[in-house]
Structures are given as structure tokens and as C-alpha cells.
Design a protein around this motif. Structure first.
Motif, mmCIF file in Angstrom:
data_model
loop_
_atom_site.group_PDB
_atom_site.id
_atom_site.type_symbol
_atom_site.label_atom_id
_atom_site.label_comp_id
_atom_site.label_asym_id
_atom_site.label_seq_id
_atom_site.Cartn_x
_atom_site.Cartn_y
_atom_site.Cartn_z
ATOM 1 N N PHE A 120 0.856 -1.196 0.000
ATOM 2 C CA PHE A 120 0.000 0.000 0.000
ATOM 3 C C PHE A 120 0.883 1.234 0.000
ATOM 4 O O PHE A 120 1.808 1.353 0.805
ATOM 5 N N VAL A 179 -1.990 -1.666 -3.687
ATOM 6 C CA VAL A 179 -2.835 -0.498 -3.918
ATOM 7 C C VAL A 179 -1.985 0.766 -3.893
ATOM 8 O O VAL A 179 -1.216 0.976 -2.955
ATOM 9 N N MET A 212 -3.436 10.794 -2.709
ATOM 10 C CA MET A 212 -4.371 11.478 -1.817
ATOM 11 C C MET A 212 -4.364 12.984 -2.087
ATOM 12 O O MET A 212 -3.578 13.482 -2.884
ATOM 13 N N ALA A 250 -2.427 9.406 6.724
ATOM 14 C CA ALA A 250 -3.639 8.830 7.338
ATOM 15 C C ALA A 250 -4.030 7.540 6.616
ATOM 16 O O ALA A 250 -4.322 6.523 7.253
ATOM 17 N N SER A 251 -4.009 7.556 5.295
ATOM 18 C CA SER A 251 -4.394 6.366 4.531
ATOM 19 C C SER A 251 -3.397 5.237 4.771
ATOM 20 O O SER A 251 -3.776 4.063 4.863
ATOM 21 N N VAL A 252 -2.122 5.598 4.905
ATOM 22 C CA VAL A 252 -1.082 4.594 5.156
ATOM 23 C C VAL A 252 -1.316 3.914 6.514
ATOM 24 O O VAL A 252 -1.217 2.690 6.649
ATOM 25 N N GLY A 266 -4.200 3.727 8.122
ATOM 26 C CA GLY A 266 -5.414 2.911 7.985
ATOM 27 C C GLY A 266 -5.103 1.575 7.330
ATOM 28 O O GLY A 266 -5.521 0.516 7.804
ATOM 29 N N ALA A 267 -4.340 1.618 6.240
ATOM 30 C CA ALA A 267 -4.000 0.387 5.515
ATOM 31 C C ALA A 267 -3.173 -0.539 6.386
ATOM 32 O O ALA A 267 -3.330 -1.763 6.348
ATOM 33 N N THR A 277 -4.934 -3.039 8.493
ATOM 34 C CA THR A 277 -5.460 -4.241 7.844
ATOM 35 C C THR A 277 -4.347 -5.269 7.639
ATOM 36 O O THR A 277 -4.571 -6.302 7.012
ATOM 37 N N LYS A 314 -1.399 -4.732 6.063
ATOM 38 C CA LYS A 314 -0.557 -4.515 4.885
ATOM 39 C C LYS A 314 0.678 -3.691 5.250
ATOM 40 O O LYS A 314 0.581 -2.722 6.015
ATOM 41 N N PHE A 362 -8.159 8.105 6.827
ATOM 42 C CA PHE A 362 -7.819 6.844 7.510
ATOM 43 C C PHE A 362 -8.725 5.730 6.964
ATOM 44 O O PHE A 362 -8.260 4.636 6.644
ATOM 45 N N THR A 405 -10.183 5.616 4.165
ATOM 46 C CA THR A 405 -9.821 5.343 2.765
ATOM 47 C C THR A 405 -8.730 4.285 2.694
ATOM 48 O O THR A 405 -8.799 3.367 1.866
ATOM 49 N N GLY A 406 -7.741 4.401 3.589
ATOM 50 C CA GLY A 406 -6.658 3.412 3.612
ATOM 51 C C GLY A 406 -7.156 2.028 3.979
ATOM 52 O O GLY A 406 -6.775 1.031 3.378
ATOM 53 N N VAL A 407 -8.039 1.965 4.980
ATOM 54 C CA VAL A 407 -8.586 0.671 5.402
ATOM 55 C C VAL A 407 -9.389 0.056 4.258
ATOM 56 O O VAL A 407 -9.211 -1.118 3.898
ATOM 57 N N LEU A 430 -9.452 0.706 0.957
ATOM 58 C CA LEU A 430 -8.751 0.349 -0.285
ATOM 59 C C LEU A 430 -7.914 -0.911 -0.106
ATOM 60 O O LEU A 430 -7.762 -1.692 -1.046
ATOM 61 N N SER A 431 -7.386 -1.116 1.110
ATOM 62 C CA SER A 431 -6.561 -2.305 1.272
ATOM 63 C C SER A 431 -7.392 -3.533 1.649
ATOM 64 O O SER A 431 -6.915 -4.649 1.489
ATOM 65 N N ARG A 432 -8.593 -3.326 2.155
ATOM 66 C CA ARG A 432 -9.484 -4.456 2.453
ATOM 67 C C ARG A 432 -10.904 -4.093 2.018
ATOM 68 O O ARG A 432 -11.790 -3.873 2.853
#
Lengths: 366, 252
Positions: free
Chosen positions: A24, A50, A54, A62-64, A66-67, A70, A72, B63, B65-67, B69-71
């Protein structure tokens, strides 16, 4: 088996991340780091990962984060101005113990500064930039080869200690092209999963709790508020805060030796260069040109946590010379760990120190 | 259960409606993630036993968005408020609508910053009193639902904490719609907003919302007939339900 490539530093950085299993990337374009994002945009979809561009750097990190929850391996790349914007969410990653890798291709600052010129001006920002008491990990590559290796290593360190890990490189390493030996595979140390039934933020002796990946039934609550071992807010109890913050800092600072990664030349030297990143290249040349056992070098590949004990390897040292592309940020750190005089050798404006200049400086102290 | 909400707060009603809607979907707790920013609304995930991220001020959507997109197989619901989403998080909000990322965002709009004691927000009505608008708010408020429609969200509706059944159905419609869904839930905040604006208790604020909400059909009719739209009233109902290209939608 390895294969030979002639890569730009930023390409090697992205490929090192992919080899380490990064899947990610959330980013925002900024010179001189943009090639990392561009390379990831091309490559990630082909390996089942992915890439998302952003709206700004706050959203990128933030997206990193969040990912990462999960499970990743996740990263972003930026430069000084974007790095500054990431500071609050990096504090969140520290507080919530979220593994993530942030590449900072340093350029001249403050402010917009010199977008296309090299600098090492963010070494203290990466260490202390986010608010509160914190500790982080930072690596600093000195070649295109090390861009690959240390980016891959950054993921292992980040997963191992559950703390944001910074690849603190600069425009020179990022944009230069060099021969690189690309291995078939890199060592991967995955984050340790949380044992079922264990409290999500209760750590063992090493201070690092197991990781409760989202979507696996842990039902974990993650908050940037001061939280107890269950993960729930407890933001007014002094003991809870003291215990948490000391653990967050201690798990990194306490592992200095475990993480230490540096190169020593001429340990009996009297005049010793301490360097990291691109100035290490000029030091190498200067030491070689001088061909004098009284001149030595300590080159750091892991800068934070700072390996203070490495200075003691130079038992005859009379002076530490610290060439940096800033006004002496790590020189100050060196000075705080030794009674030997420490002299900053700053270079501002984007040019590297010439080996001749470094040799001349060393001669002044012989 | 111990919680942080003041007596008379409307947030509990919205959380209840949201959880009822999630129940209706039949989602498993381990496949559902709640994400929030900072503020009263954003404490909601702390009271729900699923994986959840209580993040930084304004940043819940990136945040999430990251969750997502990866799941993409995880169901991701965001709790936010007017200060969190429309002020500090405004840029993330409009870009998530543009991307049309498959999230359901439940925004508890109480017209005010409640957590910090009642400062004016981008949704404070003109003339309203807050601790930072002591002489009456002189900035025009955001219309969050219309903003989401303009920015590209697939599903947008607005209700209030008075309209419990409608609100629950709206959240469910949001959860069912692939792409970005915004459900704006106007809520009473007697502590931070009402008591400075002649709506001292929860009851009078709820009645105020009931009396000032105009059903979408009637609102559009008034618009079509060129009748003046009363400045202190607002439309409630479904603003849009459409099928723009979306991101993060799980493959069937």
C-alpha cells in the motif's frame, strides 16, 4: 543470485519496498521524492497492491496508517514541506503503535526552500517533530544500493517495534543513478500477531505488544488518546499516561544496540568523521585520499535511535568532525554522548562537501 | 454503560439508528470497522465492540480510505461531526465524495463544537450565539448534504434525531449503496448550543428541529413554484441516490 541494474535512488527505494512486501502506498507529489510515488503507481497494481494519490500529505499518511491496520505493509514518500504536514498523524501512529514507513527525500528548507537541492535539515524534525515525548527509528542510506536495502530494512524495523520508521535520504542519493545488485529476495521479519485473548496494548518484556490485525475478530479499539492496556481511553490518570509514554519511548530507546547499524573505518584514529547519508561518500573519499591511520570514520546507517556506544569504539579520538547538509543537527547529538570535542562541518545550499574540503578540515586537527 | 455524552445529547440516538441499520444489513462484527475523528460524535466507536480507529481531528475519512482500499471486503462506517468533517476535514470530505469511495459517513451536525465547550462551527446558523460568536454568527453555514451532492457522492440524505425511523432507513440505504454515502444527522446539543440559543433543554431543541425540517418533496415543490424558502428552515430526506463510478467497492 543477484541481478545488476542501473537505477535512480528513488527507483531503488520503491523496489526495496516492494521486495519487502509493501502493498500500500498513499502519496502526494513533491520534489524530490515524486519518482517513488510514480514508480509505485506503475508497479503496485501489478503485484496485487494499492496505490492511491491522496489530496494532501495529511491524508497520505492517514491512509497509510489505515492500511497498516489491515495488516498490509504500507508506506509514503515525501520531502520537508510534506513531512511537516504529516507530523500530527505520525504522532498518532506512534501513540497507536502502527507500523509504517515514511521516506523523506530531504531538500533545502525552511519552507519551500530549495525543492531541487539536497539537504539533511529534517533530522531533528523526524526525531522530535511530533508533539509529546516520542521515539522513532530512522535509517539513512549512503548509496543507491543502500536505498534498496535500508528501505526494505525499515519495514522490518517498523513491524518489529511497531513504530513509524523513516528513510531519511536526500536529493543527491534519490536522484543519482548507480549500479545496484538486486537480490532475489530480502529478509522479511513480519509483525508479531496478538495472541487471541491477550489485551491488545499489553506488552511483554520488549515493550512491543502483538498486533491485532483488523478483520480477524479482535474487536480492537485504537485511539490516539492515552489508553490503557485494553486500548480504551484513560486520559486523566497520571499513572496510565506515565506507563504508556515510558513504554512507547523505552521500546525504541532500549533497543539501540539491537538496531545499531554502522560502519567503522580506522578505529584507532585520532580525528574521526561521523556521518550519515550522502556526506558519507565525501568522507569515504577524503579518508582514502589522506591515507592516514590517524583519520577515521563512523558512518551511521541507522541514525535514530542514536548508537551512542559507537563513539566509544574510537578510544584514541581527540575530535569528532560531523559533516552534515545542515547547521549541525546530529553534531549536537554526538556532542551529548561524548566528552571528546565535537566540531560540526556544515554545508548548506545543496552541494555536497568536497573530499578536499573535508581533508583540509581534518588536517587542521592532526 | 459509562459514556462522555451530556444529558439530553442527541448523539446516542444517531449511534442507535446507525447500529440498527448495521444490524439490518446482517454484517458480522469482525467484518465491520468504525472510524472516527475528534469530537463528541467521534467517541462513538469506543462504545462499539468491533475493530475501530479513533483518529485525529478531521482525518477520519482518509484513515478510512486506507482501510477500505486495502481491504474492500470490510464494511467501513465513519462517525464524524460538523466541526470535524466540514472545517478541519473539509478537504478530505470533498475528495472522498469525488473519489466516491465506498464508505458510509454519518455526520452528527450539532451546529457547534461540543467537546470544547460550544464554539462556532462551519454549520453554526447565521445569528446563532456560540462562545466564539458572542454577538451572533455572521458567517453563512455550509449545507453539508448539498456539498456532498455537488462533490459526487452516490448517496446523500439528511434527517434529524427527531426522525428516528427515517434516519435508520437512510443509514441503511447508505450502507447498501456502493460508493460514498453521507447521512447528515442534525442533533440537539442542549449543553453547547441550545442553552445559548433559547433552546435550553433537549425537548425544546428536538421540537425545534421537527418544526423547522421540511420534507424534501415539499421543499422541491416550493422551489418549483418559486415560493420563498424560509431562511430558518431546512429540507430533510434523500438528496441523491445514483450510480457514479466508485472506488473500493468489493468485487462480487
Amino acid at each position: 543470485m543477484t541481478r545488476l541494474e542501473f537505477w535512480q535512488g528513488n527507483t531503488a527505494c520503491a523496489e526495496g519496498a516492494l521486495a519487502a512486501g509493501c502493498r500500500f502506498f498513499g502519496g502526494y507529489p513533491i520534489t524530490p521524492s515524486t519518482e517513488v510515488a510514480e514508480h509505485m503507481a506503475r508497479r503496485l497494481p501489478k503485484v496485487g497492491g494499492v496505490f492511491v494519490q491522496m489530496e494532501d500529505e495529511l491524508a497520505s499518511i492517514a491512509s497509510v496508517i489505515g492500511a497498516s491496520w489491515t495488516g498490509k505493509r504500507s508506506m509514503t514518500a515525501t520531502s520537508g514541506p510534506g513531512f511537516s504536514l504529516m507530523m500530527e498523524n505520525l504522532g498518532y501512529a506512534i501513540m497507536t503503535e502502527t507500523p509504517c514507513v515514511v521516506v523523506n527525500v530531504q531538500r533545502g528548507g525552511p519552507s519551500t526552500g530549495q525543492p531541487t537541492r539536497a539537504s539533511q535539515g529534517d533530522m531533528m524534525q523526524c526525531r522530535f517533530g511530533s508533539h509529546g515525548d516520542i521515539a522513532v527509528i530512522a535509517v539513512s542510506p549512503g548509496s543507491v544500493q543502500e536505498m534498496y536495502e535500508l528501505t526494505a530494512k525499515a519495514f522490518n524495523l517498523s513491524d518489529r517495534y511497531r513504530v513509524p520508521t523513516f528513510v531519511m535520504t536526500d536529493e543527491i542519493i534519490a536522484h543519482m543513478r548507480e549500479r545496484i545488485e538486486v537480490p532475489d529476495a530480502v529478509e522479511i521479519v513480519e509483525r508479531r500477531p496478538l495472541e487471541k485473548g491477550a489485551l491488545p496494548f499489553a506488552a511483554g518484556e520488549d515493550g512491543v505488544p502483538g498486533f491485532p490485525t483488523f478483520g480477524q475478530g479482535y474487536g480492537v479499539h485504537v485511539t490516539g488518546l492515552t489508553h490503557d492496556e485494553r486500548g480504551y481511553p484513560s486520559s486523566t490518570d497520571p499513572e496510565v499516561h506515565d506507563r504508556l509514554v515510558r513504554r512507547l519511548v523505552g521500546k525504541v530507546e532500549g533497543a539501540r544496540r539491537e538496531m545499531a547499524d554502522y560502519e567503522v573505518t580506522n578505529p584507532d584514529a585520532e580525528v574521526v568523521f561521523v556521518s550519515y547519508g550522502s556526506p558519507g561518500r565525501s568522507v569515504k573519499q577524503a579518508v582514502r585520499d589522506m591515507d592516514d591511520e590517524r583519520v577515521g570514520s563512523l558512518r551511521l546507517r541507522v541514525v535514530w535511535p542514536f548508537p551512542d556506544f559507537a563513539l566509544q569504539e574510537f578510544t584514541n579520538a581527540r575530535v569528532f568532525l560531523v559533516p552534515e547538509l545542515n547547521l549541525g543537527q546530529i553534531a549536537r547529538e554526538v556532542a551529548s554522548h561524548t566528552a571528546v570535542p565535537v566540531v560540526p562541518v556544515p554545508e548548506l545550499g545543496g552541494e555536497l562537501h568536497t573530499p578536499a574540503r573535508l581533508a583540509k578540515t581534518a588536517e587542521e586537527y592532526l | 454503560m459509562p459514556h462522555i455524552y451530556c444529558t439530553g445529547c442527541g448523539n446516542g440516538t444517531v449511534i442507535n439508528c446507525t447500529l440498527n441499520a448495521v444490524n439490518q444489513m446482517g454484517w458480522e462484527p469482525e467484518d465491520t470497522v468504525f472510524i472516527s475523528g475528534i469530537g463528541c460524535s467521534s467517541r462513538a466507536p469506543g462504545y462499539i465492540v468491533t475493530d475501530s480507529l479513533h483518529t485525529t481531528h478531521g482525518r477520519a475519512i482518509p484513515f478510512a480510505t486506507g482501510v477500505k482500499l486495502s481491504r474492500p471486503d470490510l464494511h467501513v462506517v465513519v462517525f464524524t461531526g460538523d466541526g470535524d468533517m466540514a472545517a478541519i476535514g473539509g478537504n478530505h470530505f470533498i475528495h472522498a465524495c469525488r473519489r466516491n469511495i465506498d464508505l458510509t459517513v454519518v455526520c452528527m451536525n450539532n451546529y457547534i463544537y461540543g467537546m470544547t465547550g460550544g464554539q462556532g462551527s462551519p454549520c453554526t446558523p447565521l445569528g446563532a450565539i456560540s462562545t466564539t460568536t458572542p454577538y451572533g454568527c455572521h458567517e453563512a453555514p455550509f449545507d453539508l448534504a448539498s456539498l456532498a451532492v455537488a462533490a459526487g457522492a452516490n448517496y446523500v440524505s439528511r434527517w434529524t434525531s427527531y426522525h428516528v425511523k427515517e434516519l435508520t432507513r437512510a443509514v441503511q440505504a447508505g450502507l447498501e449503496t456502493p460508493g460514498f454515502s453521507l447521512v447528515e444527522a442534525l442533533v440537539q446539543c442542549p449543553t453547547g448550543y441550545g442553552r445559548r440559543n433559547k433552546l435550553r433543554d433537549a425537548h425544546s431543541m428536538i421540537l425545534w428541529m421537527r418544526d423547522h425540517a421540511v420534507l424534501m418533496k415539499k421543499w422541491k415543490q416550493m422551489e418549483a413554484e418559486g415560493r420563498p424558502l424560509p431562511a430558518d428552515k431546512f429540507p430533510v430526506g434523500e438528496f441523491v441516490r445514483r450510480n457514479r463510478p466508485a472506488m473500493g467497492v468489493p468485487e462480487e
